[in-house]
Scaffold this motif. Structure first.
Motif, short mmCIF file in Angstrom:
data_model
loop_
_atom_site.label_atom_id
_atom_site.label_comp_id
_atom_site.label_asym_id
_atom_site.label_seq_id
_atom_site.Cartn_x
_atom_site.Cartn_y
_atom_site.Cartn_z
N ALA A 1 -25.34 -60.43 108.61
CA ALA A 1 -26.39 -61.11 108.14
C ALA A 1 -27.71 -60.16 108.14
O ALA A 1 -28.40 -60.25 107.25
CB ALA A 1 -26.56 -62.51 108.78
N LYS A 2 -27.78 -59.67 109.52
CA LYS A 2 -28.93 -58.56 109.53
C LYS A 2 -28.78 -57.37 108.77
O LYS A 2 -29.76 -57.04 108.14
CB LYS A 2 -28.63 -58.34 111.15
N LYS A 3 -27.51 -57.00 108.48
CA LYS A 3 -27.58 -55.86 107.71
C LYS A 3 -27.63 -56.09 106.19
O LYS A 3 -28.35 -55.20 105.91
CB LYS A 3 -25.95 -55.42 107.93
N LEU A 4 -27.40 -57.26 105.79
CA LEU A 4 -27.70 -57.75 104.43
C LEU A 4 -29.05 -58.48 104.37
O LEU A 4 -29.39 -58.82 103.11
CB LEU A 4 -26.75 -58.65 103.95
N ASN A 5 -29.74 -58.76 105.42
CA ASN A 5 -30.93 -59.22 105.62
C ASN A 5 -30.86 -60.56 104.70
O ASN A 5 -31.65 -60.82 103.79
CB ASN A 5 -31.94 -58.61 104.60
N CYS A 6 -30.06 -61.47 105.21
CA CYS A 6 -29.83 -62.86 104.76
C CYS A 6 -29.53 -63.64 105.83
O CYS A 6 -29.23 -63.21 106.86
CB CYS A 6 -28.85 -63.02 103.44
N LYS A 7 -29.47 -64.96 105.58
CA LYS A 7 -29.10 -66.11 106.39
C LYS A 7 -27.34 -65.88 106.65
O LYS A 7 -26.58 -65.65 105.63
CB LYS A 7 -29.42 -67.39 105.96
N ILE A 8 -26.88 -66.30 107.54
CA ILE A 8 -25.27 -66.46 107.98
C ILE A 8 -24.86 -67.23 106.95
O ILE A 8 -24.00 -67.05 106.42
CB ILE A 8 -25.02 -66.65 109.39
N SER A 9 -25.38 -68.51 106.80
CA SER A 9 -24.66 -69.37 105.70
C SER A 9 -24.75 -68.93 104.44
O SER A 9 -23.88 -69.49 103.29
CB SER A 9 -25.76 -70.93 105.82
N ASP A 10 -25.26 -67.64 104.04
CA ASP A 10 -25.56 -67.26 102.61
C ASP A 10 -24.36 -66.11 102.42
O ASP A 10 -23.92 -65.74 101.40
CB ASP A 10 -26.75 -66.35 102.03
N LEU A 11 -23.47 -65.87 103.39
CA LEU A 11 -22.72 -65.05 103.52
C LEU A 11 -21.29 -65.48 102.73
O LEU A 11 -21.05 -66.52 103.12
CB LEU A 11 -22.10 -64.45 105.07
#
Length: 225
Positions: free
Chosen positions: A201-211
């Motif tokens: 999530a940090k790598k993709l700059n998003c929330k975990i729930s969006d993975l």
């Protein structure tokens, strides 16, 4: 009456029933997800994403868009039965999420009876496929998996793919309990997967729930159940 049998290659189960059987179960499922009053509360949205896929399969089954037969497997009476195939992993995680959500909603005896019926037949299907593997697996439908996991959908998808990659059969079935440890609170597997999700999530700059799972190369359409 709804009943559940294992698929031939052991990737999951077939759930069967008349239209009314499946419609009743579908209605019960519908009571415990997609509640506007809870969607903003932590974890509920992720569980809803998981349950929605399960609910979709039951709806498709009752509407005749999946499996059909002229009578039930355990009956000689001519009556149309409808069914669908669901993986062990998807079923166990969905049941866990449903039961967790039921804690925060009003239930009645019919709701509870439907869940107990499903648990009875799911356990029977496990034992029918492989009694040895079932002994280690049954506990996962009895609150072995953590329903309060805020990323239960991502966990299910991950475990499901890893299980499918084993190729089915009793050997794979007996490895499933180890894979499911990823969904058991405070296990090393659970902690490691949480760290993995946080890193992604940090790598993709998003929330975990969006993975979403990177599984485009896997052929879900031609699974040999």
């Amino acid at each position: 009456m709804i009943y559940i049998i294992p698929t031939k290659r052991g990737l999951g189960v077939e759930i069967w029933g008349t239209y009314d059987d499946l419609n009743n179960f579908y209605d019960v499922i519908g009571k415990f997800w997609n509640d506007e009053n809870k969607t903003n509360k932590k974890g509920f949205d992720n569980r809803d994403t998981l349950i929605s896929g399960f609910s979709y399969e039951i709806r498709k089954a009752k509407d005749g868009s999946r499996l059909k037969r002229g009578r039930g497997h355990f009956s000689f009476e001519e009556q149309e039965y409808f069914g669908t195939q669901i993986s062990w992993v998807h079923f166990l995680f969905s049941l866990t999420a449903l039961k967790f959500n039921m804690r925060y909603a009003e239930t009645n005896k019919f709701d509870i009876s439907q869940i107990l019926l499903i648990e009875f037949w799911l356990e029977k299907a496990m034992n029918s496929y492989d009694e040895v593997g079932a002994r280690a697996l049954i506990g996962f439908q009895e609150d072995g998996l953590y329903g309060g996991n805020n990323h239960i959908y991502q966990c299910m998808r991950s475990v499901n793919l890893d299980f499918f990659l084993l190729g089915g059969g009793k050997k794979a079935f007996r490895k499933l309990p180890d894979l499911l440890k990823r969904g058991v609170y405070y296990t090393e597997e659970y902690k490691e997967y949480e760290k993995f999700l946080e890193t992604e999530a940090k790598k993709l700059n998003c929330k975990i729930s969006d993975l979403e799972l990177s599984d485009d190369d896997f052929d879900y359409e031609n699974l040999k159940w």
